[in-house]
Design an enzyme around this catalytic site. Structure first.
Site, PDB file in Angstrom:
ATOM      1  N   LYS A   1       0.861  -1.183   0.000  1.00 24.29           N
ATOM      2  CA  LYS A   1       0.000   0.000   0.000  1.00 24.29           C
ATOM      3  C   LYS A   1       0.901   1.239   0.000  1.00 24.29           C
ATOM      4  O   LYS A   1       1.431   1.656   1.034  1.00 24.29           O
ATOM      5  CB  LYS A   1      -0.917  -0.022   1.228  1.00 24.29           C
ATOM      6  CG  LYS A   1      -1.536   1.306   1.655  1.00 24.29           C
ATOM      7  CD  LYS A   1      -2.447   1.948   0.618  1.00 24.29           C
ATOM      8  CE  LYS A   1      -3.154   3.168   1.220  1.00 24.29           C
ATOM      9  NZ  LYS A   1      -2.243   4.311   1.523  1.00 24.29           N
ATOM     10  N   PRO A   2       1.122   1.862  -1.168  1.00 21.55           N
ATOM     11  CA  PRO A   2       1.917   3.090  -1.203  1.00 21.55           C
ATOM     12  C   PRO A   2       1.123   4.257  -0.634  1.00 21.55           C
ATOM     13  O   PRO A   2      -0.098   4.201  -0.504  1.00 21.55           O
ATOM     14  CB  PRO A   2       2.204   3.279  -2.689  1.00 21.55           C
ATOM     15  CG  PRO A   2       1.057   2.620  -3.384  1.00 21.55           C
ATOM     16  CD  PRO A   2       0.667   1.458  -2.508  1.00 21.55           C
TER      17      PRO A   2
ATOM     18  N   GLU B   1      -0.934   7.585  -0.104  1.00 20.30           N
ATOM     19  CA  GLU B   1      -1.975   8.255  -0.881  1.00 20.30           C
ATOM     20  C   GLU B   1      -1.477   9.562  -1.491  1.00 20.30           C
ATOM     21  O   GLU B   1      -2.159  10.160  -2.316  1.00 20.30           O
ATOM     22  CB  GLU B   1      -3.194   8.523  -0.005  1.00 20.30           C
ATOM     23  CG  GLU B   1      -2.928   9.338   1.235  1.00 20.30           C
ATOM     24  CD  GLU B   1      -2.565   8.487   2.436  1.00 20.30           C
ATOM     25  OE1 GLU B   1      -2.732   8.978   3.565  1.00 20.30           O
ATOM     26  OE2 GLU B   1      -2.108   7.344   2.259  1.00 20.30           O
TER      27      GLU B   1
ATOM     28  N   GLU C   1       9.041   2.281  11.379  1.00 13.70           N
ATOM     29  CA  GLU C   1       9.955   3.427  11.406  1.00 13.70           C
ATOM     30  C   GLU C   1       9.100   4.674  11.255  1.00 13.70           C
ATOM     31  O   GLU C   1       8.574   4.955  10.174  1.00 13.70           O
ATOM     32  CB  GLU C   1      11.010   3.374  10.309  1.00 13.70           C
ATOM     33  CG  GLU C   1      12.001   4.534  10.445  1.00 13.70           C
ATOM     34  CD  GLU C   1      12.981   4.638   9.305  1.00 13.70           C
ATOM     35  OE1 GLU C   1      12.961   5.682   8.616  1.00 13.70           O
ATOM     36  OE2 GLU C   1      13.750   3.689   9.093  1.00 13.70           O
TER      37      GLU C   1
ATOM     38  N   CYS D   1      13.177  11.592   7.085  1.00 13.30           N
ATOM     39  CA  CYS D   1      12.904  11.123   8.450  1.00 13.30           C
ATOM     40  C   CYS D   1      13.997  11.551   9.420  1.00 13.30           C
ATOM     41  O   CYS D   1      13.722  11.843  10.585  1.00 13.30           O
ATOM     42  CB  CYS D   1      12.758   9.606   8.464  1.00 13.30           C
ATOM     43  SG  CYS D   1      11.348   8.988   7.526  1.00 13.30           S
TER      44      CYS D   1
ATOM     45  N   GLU E   1       7.929  16.779  15.155  1.00 12.04           N
ATOM     46  CA  GLU E   1       8.547  16.673  13.840  1.00 12.04           C
ATOM     47  C   GLU E   1       7.899  17.701  12.914  1.00 12.04           C
ATOM     48  O   GLU E   1       6.688  17.678  12.693  1.00 12.04           O
ATOM     49  CB  GLU E   1       8.365  15.259  13.277  1.00 12.04           C
ATOM     50  CG  GLU E   1       9.041  15.069  11.927  1.00 12.04           C
ATOM     51  CD  GLU E   1       8.929  13.634  11.437  1.00 12.04           C
ATOM     52  OE1 GLU E   1       7.800  13.092  11.483  1.00 12.04           O
ATOM     53  OE2 GLU E   1       9.951  13.066  11.015  1.00 12.04           O
TER      54      GLU E   1
END
Length: 477
Positions: free
Chosen positions: A177-178, A180, A250, A284, A374
């Site tokens: 599932k990449p 969206e 991650e 990240c 973040e």
């Protein structure tokens, strides 16, 4: 439960729309100029169930395939991707705004990763055990079954290659599932990679957060491997308690950079700018907060402002979309309201696209989101500290545990930072880099499990202990 692939910790929901037929379209616009890239439809519950069932049907035969044969097919996947590298990279740039050179570098890294796992898979070793002299004792690795790989948009090709490659070469089947935010890239990868594989071994599902939730909540999924936001990672972990799936997560980071009193401030500023502004801060392990010793602070900040101004003059790549830009700017504006000063950048530019300038913020309070969370944008928040110990104390005080960087010439400070920083990766005197094959386990809100490197093969397998003793045979008449 809805899963949103949103690097950054806010978990800002996507706006869901429905066509009259009940489908959920996703329209992607180019963050460079606002032009339409295309529209895909979200896989529904039936599509998800069919994909998982196909993966389960293919699992037994794929697990029985010799590791060397699986490795050869990974090489074929790498060949197929290399043949269409320019096409994949260009589409990535259109969907996510990733600079063309970085996008092509991501494809090249994916090709290399597939080849690496193609070679490591057949060499994945277990242990012989010391038992009775007349017995045989050893361990046997076995695939876990069906892997749901949920991948992000900020490095969609290389990350997918790592998770998919490690899962396949160890005998698992995969439903991918990449994000969206880059469904066209994910769909193209699915077409390229599935072509040399047996049916059902790799299936790609495009879709929104609801599609992701249906996939990771399926009872037929044995592993969920996810790279993305902390909010999504926690939702996956909670769902895995119900399904029993093994999780590899991650998630978000809030990486600190410590600048000691003995380093050259211009060099340190160049390192800080690279860490904070590469890929417009959408990495990240981007530098998210900076603690600089007072002895070099003025020169460091002056040099960092110059670095930011030069990048803005050269033209920064856009953020992935205007929703991400809005969250980045919200954090900057909130820090200003709390007393911080913006020395360069910090304004939403006019015109189409999702651009945001390289930004330097000083006098930032520690309790602002710009320091605590973040940001995932090209923002460098700077705090001046009176000593290395004070900077280290502040760096340690975070719920995240992905990575951190220390710039120092002191061996004592290096060893103290390595000991105290509660992160998976400590980098000394370089914000990026490391030896090939290195793998780290994130900590705290940044996730858990090895997401890359040879150790990812261990994550994708279970280990069975085998004991073979001496039989007592019947007496022949």
């Amino acid at each position: 439960m809805t899963l949103i692939d949103q690097p950054g910790t806010t978990g800002t929901p996507l706006t869901e729309s429905r066509d009259p037929d009940g489908s959920r379209p996703i329209t992607i616009v180019d963050p460079q100029d606002g032009s339409t890239v295309g529209t895909v439809h979200s896989a529904d519950e039936g599509d998800v169930a069919a994909a998982v069932q196909a993966a389960r049907r293919a699992a037994e035969g794929w697990a029985a395939t010799a590791p060397a044969a699986r490795g050869a097919l990974l090489h074929a996947m790498a060949d197929a991707l290399a043949a269409r590298a320019d096409e994949v990279a260009a589409l990535n740039t259109r969907e996510t705004g990733k600079p063309a050179g970085d996008a092509r570098g991501g494809v090249d890294a994916a090709v290399g990763t597939l080849r690496q796992y193609a070679e490591l898979g057949p060499l994945h070793r277990t242990h012989s055990l010391r038992g009775a002299d007349v017995a045989i004792d050893y361990t046997r690795p076995e695939p876990r079954g069906v892997v749901a790989a949920v991948t992000p948009w900020n490095d969609p090709v290389a990350v997918a290659a790592g998770l998919v490659g490690a899962a396949l070469v160890t005998g698992n089947t995969v439903v991918h599932k990449p994000s969206e935010r880059c469904p066209h890239v994910g769909r193209l990868l699915g077409e390229i990679w599935s072509s040399p594989l047996p049916e059902g071994v790799l299936t790609t599902l495009t879709g929104d957060g609801r599609t992701g939730a249906q996939l990771v909540g399926s009872a037929g999924v044995d592993v969920v491997a996810h790279v993305g936001s902390t909010a999504t990672g926690r939702a996956i972990a909670a769902e895995a308690l119900r399904t029993g799936a093994h999780t590899i997560l991650e998630n978000g980071g809030n990486d600190a950079l410590l600048v000691d009193a003995d380093v050259d401030p211009a060099w340190a500023a160049a390192q800080a700018a690279l860490g904070a502004y590469a890929n417009s801060g959408q990495i990240c392990t981007s530098v998210e907060r900076i603690y600089v010793h007072a002895d070099v602070a003025d020169a460091f900040v002056e040099a960092l402002v110059a670095e930011a101004e030069q990048r803005n003059a050269d033209g920064m790549a856009p953020l992935v979309d205007t929703r991400m830009r809005a969250e980045v700017h919200r954090q900057v504006a909130a820090a200003q309201q709390a007393g911080a000063r913006v020395l360069v950048g910090g304004e939403v530019p006019a015109g189409p696209g999702a651009h945001y300038p390289a930004t330097v913020v000083v006098d930032v309070a520690s309790d602002t989101d710009l320091v605590r969370e973040e940001t995932f944008g090209p923002v460098a928040p700077v705090q001046v500290v009176a000593s290395f110990t004070e900077g280290l104390d502040r760096a340690v005080a975070s719920r995240y545990g992905l990575a951190a960087t220390v710039l120092t010439g002191s061996l004592e400070h290096t060893t103290e930072a390595v000991r105290r920083l509660p992160v998976g990766t400590v980098k000394v005197n370089a914000v990026f880099g490391g030896a090939p094959g290195g793998a780290a386990e994130p900590r705290g809100a940044s996730g858990h499990g090895f997401g890359y490197g040879p150790e990812l093969l261990d994550e994708m397998t279970t280990r069975k202990v085998v004991h073979i003793g001496r039989p007592v045979l019947r007496t022949q008449a």
